[in-house]
Design an enzyme around this catalytic site. Structure first.
Site, PDB file in Angstrom:
ATOM      1  N   SER A 141      52.314  37.519  43.805  1.00 26.18           N
ATOM      2  CA  SER A 141      51.237  37.472  42.686  1.00 26.18           C
ATOM      3  C   SER A 141      51.660  38.516  41.362  1.00 26.18           C
ATOM      4  CB  SER A 141      50.230  38.331  43.392  1.00 26.18           C
ATOM      5  OG  SER A 141      49.186  38.732  42.059  1.00 26.18           O
ATOM      6  N   TYR A 154      45.366  45.203  46.606  1.00 30.81           N
ATOM      7  CA  TYR A 154      45.863  44.254  47.225  1.00 30.81           C
ATOM      8  C   TYR A 154      47.786  44.150  46.351  1.00 30.81           C
ATOM      9  CZ  TYR A 154      47.112  39.202  45.667  1.00 30.81           C
ATOM     10  OH  TYR A 154      47.331  38.110  45.839  1.00 30.81           O
TER      11      TYR A 154
END
Length: 254
Positions: A141, A154
């Site tokens: 990501s 995350y």
């Protein structure tokens, strides 16, 4: 940088984390191109629905945090034939800040987003090396590019995935294997649905899947999209810390 993958007819693809979002969209797109898709996730019900709609697909329910279960699934799948591509799509996300640190959830992010990928790579790599072909693709990501607000849990796991992919490429490309890392921006998935802020350049999972297939067809290592957003995020990596922190605080108000 990788052997291009353009003709999917007859290829066997294992998608780990394919019950929804990007994983499900990629599985659908590859099936439409003639690949045999092998879909794994914790939700057996979602996988069975997918198989009913995609003749020839196989459902392999799996919890990626269970190393032994991953190894058993990999052995069974390899017993049917070689795996041409494995895509690690499994992910866990909850926004978190240091002022409300949740250690169990931090560990949950680590277990699913990173250690699960290690379980899959460890289970498949000997067979890929022995065959001298195959491709490993890890979905990271842009949140892993630099530290961002609410990404305490995350972001570090995605940074680890990117680092893992880079190192795998250095070791495996000379052996004939392909390795790619996928850096999506904001994609409409059950994970991003929990965000309480406007997500710039938000795209559909179907658009993400199309960009991923295009990246594999072009032999790219770094597959990132949508480029109008991801290119700006890449530029942020070049900023010194003082202007970077000031810009992020100003942009987010956090």
């Amino acid at each position: 940088m990788n052997p291009p993958m353009t003709d999917w007819r007859g290829r066997r693809v294992w998608l780990v984390g394919a019950s929804s979002g990007i994983g499900a969209a990629v599985a659908h797109a590859l099936h439409a191109q003639g690949a045999q898709v092998l879909v794994s996730a914790r939700s057996a019900e979602a996988l069975e629905r997918f198989v009913l709609d995609h003749p020839g697909a196989q459902a392999w329910p799996l919890d990626v945090t269970d190393e032994a279960a991953v190894a058993r699934s990999a052995r069974a799948l390899l017993g049917q034939g070689p795996i041409d591509l494995v895509v690690y799509c499994a992910g866990h996300y909850h926004g978190m800040r240091a002022t409300a640190l949740d250690l169990p959830d931090l560990k949950r992010h680590l277990d699913i987003n990173y250690l699960g990928a290690l379980h899959v790579v460890h289970a498949l790599l000997p067979a890929l090396l022995a065959r001298g072909s195959g491709h490993i693709s890890l979905i990271s990501s842009v949140a892993g590019f630099r530290g961002l607000p609410k990404s305490l849990a995350y972001g570090p796991t995605k940074a680890a995935l990117t680092h893992l992919a880079e190192t795998l490429y250095l070791d495996l490309a000379p052996r004939g294997l392909g390795v790619s890392v996928v850096h999506p921006g904001f994609v409409q998935t059950p994970l991003t649905a929990q965000n309480d802020f406007t997500m710039p350049a938000l795209i559909t999972p179907e658009r993400a899947a199309a960009d991923m297939l295009d990246g594999w067809a072009r032999g790219r290592f770094d597959i990132h999209f949508p480029k109008r957003f991801t290119r700006a995020m890449k530029l942020l990596r070049l900023l010194p810390y003082r202007p970077f922190f000031a810009l992020v605080r100003r942009a987010t108000g956090l």
